[in-house]
Design an enzyme around this catalytic site. Sequence first.
Site, PDB file in Angstrom:
ATOM      1  N   GLY A   1      42.305  29.398  42.410  1.00  0.00           N
ATOM      2  CA  GLY A   1      41.284  30.439  42.457  1.00  0.00           C
ATOM      3  C   GLY A   1      39.917  29.827  42.202  1.00  0.00           C
ATOM      4  N   GLY A   2      39.495  29.861  40.954  1.00  0.00           N
ATOM      5  CA  GLY A   2      38.142  29.436  40.570  1.00  0.00           C
ATOM      6  C   GLY A   2      37.728  28.072  41.097  1.00  0.00           C
TER       7      GLY A   2
ATOM      8  CD  GLU B   1      48.755  32.529  41.232  1.00  0.00           C
ATOM      9  OE1 GLU B   1      48.061  31.561  41.524  1.00  0.00           O
ATOM     10  OE2 GLU B   1      48.305  33.683  41.205  1.00  0.00           O
TER      11      GLU B   1
ATOM     12  CG  HIS C   1      46.960  37.203  43.238  1.00  0.00           C
ATOM     13  ND1 HIS C   1      46.299  37.726  42.162  1.00  0.00           N
ATOM     14  CD2 HIS C   1      46.697  35.880  43.247  1.00  0.00           C
ATOM     15  CE1 HIS C   1      45.654  36.752  41.551  1.00  0.00           C
ATOM     16  NE2 HIS C   1      45.879  35.617  42.183  1.00  0.00           N
TER      17      HIS C   1
HETATM   18  P1  PGA Z   1      42.436  30.566  38.950  1.00  0.00           P
HETATM   19  O1  PGA Z   1      43.014  31.718  39.889  1.00  0.00           O
HETATM   20  O2  PGA Z   1      42.748  29.259  39.595  1.00  0.00           O
HETATM   21  O3  PGA Z   1      40.973  30.859  38.878  1.00  0.00           O
HETATM   22  O4  PGA Z   1      43.109  30.728  37.618  1.00  0.00           O
HETATM   23  C1  PGA Z   1      44.275  31.622  40.412  1.00  0.00           C
HETATM   24  C2  PGA Z   1      44.551  32.811  41.250  1.00  0.00           C
HETATM   25  O5  PGA Z   1      43.714  33.732  41.332  1.00  0.00           O
HETATM   26  O6  PGA Z   1      45.617  32.870  41.850  1.00  0.00           O
END
Ligand code: PGA
Length: 231
Positions: free
Chosen positions: A211-212, A147, A75
């Site tokens: 994530g969020g 990502e 990650h």
């Molecule tokens: P996010 O996080 O959806 O909050 O942008 C993604 C992640 O941590 O992989």
Amino acid sequence: MLAEKVKNFAMNYSNVETWIAPSFLAIPAVSRVIAGSAVKLGSQTIHGEPKGAFTGEVSCSMLKEFGGTFSLIAHSERRWVLGEIDSLVAKKAVGALAQGVTPLFCVGESLEERERNLTHEVIRLQLSALIEVLPKNSLSQVIIAYEPCWAIGTGKVPTIEAITGAHACIKKVCMEATGSSPNAILYGGSVTPENFEEILAAPDVHGGLIGGASLKAETFTRLIEIASKRH
Ligand code: PGA
């Protein structure tokens, strides 16, 4: 509990694979809650070695004790904040795979790399470091997540063209090096119920790494609903 609400909701959407990767501390509790359901449990990182003295690390067998079947690896925060380099994350993926834990391996460029137009080059280098050490014919058991670091937790999302280009690049690098595609390619970075449908409709986007928006039952369940309509 969030996991309970998600599990109950996911039961009605059997065409969607719902995977949860909580912090290590929450794994025993989440494991109890989702036991017997189709929801899969994993971790946010893992140590690749099956045995040895690695104080503070969590091994695949420890994860599997609680029913864990996959782990995020590489990650962007592990790479850029915690200093995990290409060779280390590749080793973790190989170790996980060997022990029956599916690697969900993240790649993606920094903002500076994007501005210098290096996105595809970065993807190629990060994937090559993995493929180099992966046993033959095993890429089809690995999930890749694209990502872009600058999109994580920022509310910024690449254009659909940029996502499509990055996913095509991942597929191409994998095909050229191994003759096969990864198990799936996910997109992650500021996915919300508002943008998920459009992202999921892009070619070679097989799901999201969230994530969020996964931290609240209301948005997590909406994402499951949107994914269930993907063709
Ligand atoms: P996010 O996080 O959806 O909050 O942008 C993604 C992640 O941590 O992989």
